[in-house]
Design a protein around this motif. Structure first.
Motif, PDB file in Angstrom:
ATOM      1  N   SER A  12       4.458  -2.529  -5.923  1.00  0.00           N
ATOM      2  CA  SER A  12       3.081  -2.910  -5.601  1.00  0.00           C
ATOM      3  C   SER A  12       3.057  -4.257  -4.891  1.00  0.00           C
ATOM      4  N   GLY A  13       2.312  -4.316  -3.782  1.00  0.00           N
ATOM      5  CA  GLY A  13       2.216  -5.540  -2.995  1.00  0.00           C
ATOM      6  C   GLY A  13       3.071  -5.518  -1.753  1.00  0.00           C
ATOM      7  N   ASP A  14       4.078  -4.676  -1.700  1.00  0.00           N
ATOM      8  CA  ASP A  14       4.912  -4.586  -0.505  1.00  0.00           C
ATOM      9  C   ASP A  14       4.099  -4.032   0.664  1.00  0.00           C
ATOM     10  N   VAL A  15       4.482  -4.432   1.848  1.00  0.00           N
ATOM     11  CA  VAL A  15       3.841  -3.933   3.063  1.00  0.00           C
ATOM     12  C   VAL A  15       4.854  -3.077   3.815  1.00  0.00           C
ATOM     13  N   LEU A  16       4.467  -1.827   4.112  1.00  0.00           N
ATOM     14  CA  LEU A  16       5.357  -0.882   4.755  1.00  0.00           C
ATOM     15  C   LEU A  16       4.974  -0.704   6.224  1.00  0.00           C
ATOM     16  N   SER A  17       5.977  -0.650   7.045  1.00  0.00           N
ATOM     17  CA  SER A  17       5.786  -0.310   8.454  1.00  0.00           C
ATOM     18  C   SER A  17       6.195   1.148   8.627  1.00  0.00           C
ATOM     19  N   ILE A  18       5.231   1.988   9.021  1.00  0.00           N
ATOM     20  CA  ILE A  18       5.478   3.429   9.149  1.00  0.00           C
ATOM     21  C   ILE A  18       5.117   3.862  10.567  1.00  0.00           C
ATOM     22  N   VAL A  55      -0.191  -1.440   2.902  1.00  0.00           N
ATOM     23  CA  VAL A  55       0.034  -2.218   1.689  1.00  0.00           C
ATOM     24  C   VAL A  55       0.068  -1.292   0.483  1.00  0.00           C
ATOM     25  N   VAL A  56       1.078  -1.434  -0.344  1.00  0.00           N
ATOM     26  CA  VAL A  56       1.189  -0.649  -1.570  1.00  0.00           C
ATOM     27  C   VAL A  56       0.231  -1.244  -2.590  1.00  0.00           C
ATOM     28  N   ASP A  57      -0.717  -0.431  -3.092  1.00  0.00           N
ATOM     29  CA  ASP A  57      -1.728  -0.949  -4.002  1.00  0.00           C
ATOM     30  C   ASP A  57      -1.178  -1.139  -5.405  1.00  0.00           C
ATOM     31  N   GLY A  82      -3.671  11.319   2.982  1.00  0.00           N
ATOM     32  CA  GLY A  82      -4.344  10.583   1.923  1.00  0.00           C
ATOM     33  C   GLY A  82      -3.416   9.677   1.124  1.00  0.00           C
ATOM     34  N   MET A  83      -3.635   9.612  -0.206  1.00  0.00           N
ATOM     35  CA  MET A  83      -2.889   8.708  -1.079  1.00  0.00           C
ATOM     36  C   MET A  83      -1.505   9.282  -1.381  1.00  0.00           C
ATOM     37  N   VAL A  84      -0.499   8.426  -1.232  1.00  0.00           N
ATOM     38  CA  VAL A  84       0.883   8.839  -1.470  1.00  0.00           C
ATOM     39  C   VAL A  84       1.531   7.801  -2.397  1.00  0.00           C
ATOM     40  N   GLY A  85       2.104   8.239  -3.491  1.00  0.00           N
ATOM     41  CA  GLY A  85       2.784   7.333  -4.424  1.00  0.00           C
ATOM     42  C   GLY A  85       4.201   7.021  -3.965  1.00  0.00           C
ATOM     43  N   VAL A  86       4.464   5.746  -3.748  1.00  0.00           N
ATOM     44  CA  VAL A  86       5.793   5.331  -3.287  1.00  0.00           C
ATOM     45  C   VAL A  86       6.431   4.307  -4.227  1.00  0.00           C
ATOM     46  N   ASP A  87       5.785   3.966  -5.314  1.00  0.00           N
ATOM     47  CA  ASP A  87       6.310   2.945  -6.219  1.00  0.00           C
ATOM     48  C   ASP A  87       7.642   3.399  -6.833  1.00  0.00           C
ATOM     49  N   GLY A  88       8.645   2.532  -6.782  1.00  0.00           N
ATOM     50  CA  GLY A  88       9.945   2.836  -7.353  1.00  0.00           C
ATOM     51  C   GLY A  88      10.855   3.628  -6.453  1.00  0.00           C
ATOM     52  N   LYS A  89      10.385   3.987  -5.284  1.00  0.00           N
ATOM     53  CA  LYS A  89      11.207   4.775  -4.365  1.00  0.00           C
ATOM     54  C   LYS A  89      11.900   3.866  -3.355  1.00  0.00           C
ATOM     55  N   VAL A 108       9.597  10.562  11.265  1.00  0.00           N
ATOM     56  CA  VAL A 108       9.011   9.396  10.605  1.00  0.00           C
ATOM     57  C   VAL A 108      10.062   8.295  10.445  1.00  0.00           C
ATOM     58  N   THR A 109       9.650   7.074  10.764  1.00  0.00           N
ATOM     59  CA  THR A 109      10.463   5.887  10.491  1.00  0.00           C
ATOM     60  C   THR A 109       9.692   4.998   9.512  1.00  0.00           C
ATOM     61  N   LEU A 110      10.335   4.623   8.413  1.00  0.00           N
ATOM     62  CA  LEU A 110       9.675   3.801   7.391  1.00  0.00           C
ATOM     63  C   LEU A 110      10.617   2.671   6.974  1.00  0.00           C
ATOM     64  N   ARG A 111      10.063   1.478   6.920  1.00  0.00           N
ATOM     65  CA  ARG A 111      10.818   0.334   6.406  1.00  0.00           C
ATOM     66  C   ARG A 111       9.858  -0.632   5.735  1.00  0.00           C
ATOM     67  N   VAL A 112      10.396  -1.466   4.889  1.00  0.00           N
ATOM     68  CA  VAL A 112       9.583  -2.495   4.230  1.00  0.00           C
ATOM     69  C   VAL A 112       9.440  -3.661   5.187  1.00  0.00           C
ATOM     70  N   GLN A 113       8.210  -3.971   5.527  1.00  0.00           N
ATOM     71  CA  GLN A 113       7.943  -5.047   6.479  1.00  0.00           C
ATOM     72  C   GLN A 113       7.821  -6.396   5.785  1.00  0.00           C
ATOM     73  N   SER A 114       7.200  -6.421   4.608  1.00  0.00           N
ATOM     74  CA  SER A 114       7.040  -7.665   3.833  1.00  0.00           C
ATOM     75  C   SER A 114       7.376  -7.375   2.381  1.00  0.00           C
ATOM     76  N   TYR A 115       8.307  -8.163   1.847  1.00  0.00           N
ATOM     77  CA  TYR A 115       8.716  -8.011   0.447  1.00  0.00           C
ATOM     78  C   TYR A 115       7.866  -8.946  -0.412  1.00  0.00           C
ATOM     79  N   ARG A 116       6.940  -8.372  -1.174  1.00  0.00           N
ATOM     80  CA  ARG A 116       6.015  -9.194  -1.954  1.00  0.00           C
ATOM     81  C   ARG A 116       5.891  -8.752  -3.413  1.00  0.00           C
ATOM     82  N   SER A 117       6.618  -7.728  -3.812  1.00  0.00           N
ATOM     83  CA  SER A 117       6.407  -7.177  -5.155  1.00  0.00           C
ATOM     84  C   SER A 117       7.323  -7.784  -6.209  1.00  0.00           C
TER      85      SER A 117
END
Length: 374
Positions: free
Chosen positions: A87-93, A126-128, A139-146, A168-177
């Protein structure tokens, strides 16, 4: 002075000598006494004295070794797992060939309304607080812990219902969790964010600018929840353990103690009573006595060299008889701990001289004053 006064003075002198002799004998006892905590009442007897022997030194080393091994088992991670999204991380997708689904498009309106960017949310998804992101179409997708790979595979599978062969390309853009806190004798204490590089003890210290010259490398405290671990870089290296294998967890607090907090106090019948700073967590009884000038040859009792150590469970008192053959070797092998008190007791003759010098002058003065009264 008449004869009666002389006889009275002689009797007083003999009485003082007898009292001083009895008092000196009482002071020659080898036991140590501690006053009660409230300061009232008679002195309480000291804890049982443990003689410093080869057996005791071996037992102390074994206990220290076992305790250190138990603590290390919970901290050493040879192969750290990949970063887990929180939670709090920002993902670039990025969904290739579908720019309308990019996360940067979410902030276009905000940038136009607020050119300064002061109130602009970070670009991306942003991961809520529930560990979810809101993505177009699905819609809403759970990514916590993945991991990044797991989250990418999940998005690809969900988008496949609406898009043909989504790339799809996905990476963590900001590490805040996830964060750890570094405090103490480092150049830049403060919070350190955990990112895709494993946050080991060495990594955390390096990100904080490294250790200061005043840092004690043998007293690095790691607090994790209700657990508290005491680490020594010197001991780890001597055991052949890479300190880079000590893995930190989110919420850990690391404090590097100062050398000034690791002192041993030497008092009693030594030439130079003083507080000694340990050398990277190591100081033997022999070194402590040597740096204090040694036992006083005039007043020290080599049979009564004490080490008083306060532990969480109780107070321990160790005694070394320096006259015994091999005592110097045992003193060199006996490792002191921070806040230990080394005390050398006075010899019986020194106690006798001191008690006599304290008692006789005052008593004689009182006796002379009493005889000169009319």
């Amino acid at each position: 002075m008449n004869a009666s006064n002389t006889q009275f003075l002689a009797r007083a002198y003999r009485a003082v000598l007898a009292a001083a002799f009895a008092f000196a004998l009482a002071g020659c006892a080898s036991s140590i006494h501690f006053r009660s905590q409230d300061g009232a009442g008679a002195d309480e007897p000291a804890p049982p004295t443990e003689m410093i022997t080869e057996k005791l030194i071996a037992a102390e080393r074994q206990q220290h070794r076992e305790q250190a091994n138990v603590e290390l088992e919970n901290l050493l991670v040879p192969n750290p797992p990949p970063y887990a999204i929180g939670s709090g991380d920002v993902l670039s997708i990025v969904v290739w060939d579908h720019p309308e689904l990019a996360g940067n498009a979410m902030n276009t309106g905000s940038l136009a309304a607020d050119p300064s960017g002061a109130n602009t949310a970070p670009p991306g998804f942003v991961v809520d607080h529930l560990g979810r992101i809101q993505f177009p179409l699905i819609g809403m997708v759970g990514v916590d812990g993945k991991t990044e790979e797991q989250a990418r595979a999940l998005l690809t599978a969900k988008l496949a219902k609406y898009l043909a062969n989504p790339n799809v390309t996905l990476r963590v853009q900001s590490y805040r969790s996830k964060r750890v806190y570094i405090d103490g004798e480092v150049k830049s204490p403060g919070l350190q964010a955990i990112n895709d590089i494993p946050m080991t003890l060495v990594e955390a210290i390096n990100r904080s600018g490294g250790l200061l010259p005043s840092a004690d490398q043998s007293r690095i405290v790691l607090e994790r929840g209700q657990q508290r671990y005491l680490l020594s870089l010197r001991d780890l290296v001597q055991k052949g353990i890479n300190p880079g294998m000590v893995m930190l967890a989110p919420g850990d607090v690391v404090r590097v103690h100062s050398r000034d907090e690791s002192k041993v106090f030497v008092s009693g019948e030594v030439l130079t009573p003083k507080a000694l700073t340990m050398h990277d967590g190591r100081l033997t009884l022999n070194e402590a006595l040597g740096e204090s000038g040694g036992i006083s040859p005039l007043s020290g009792d080599a049979r009564q060299v004490y080490v008083v150590r306060k532990t969480p469970e109780r107070t321990r008192v160790f005694q070394l008889d320096a006259r015994v053959a091999g005592s110097l070797a045992m003193a060199e092998s006996f490792e002191l701990q921070p806040k230990d008190i080394v005390y050398v007791a006075a010899s019986p003759l020194a106690n006798w001289n001191r008690n006599l010098s304290l008692l006789i002058p005052g008593a004689l003065t009182s006796a002379v004053t009493a005889t000169n009264r009319p």
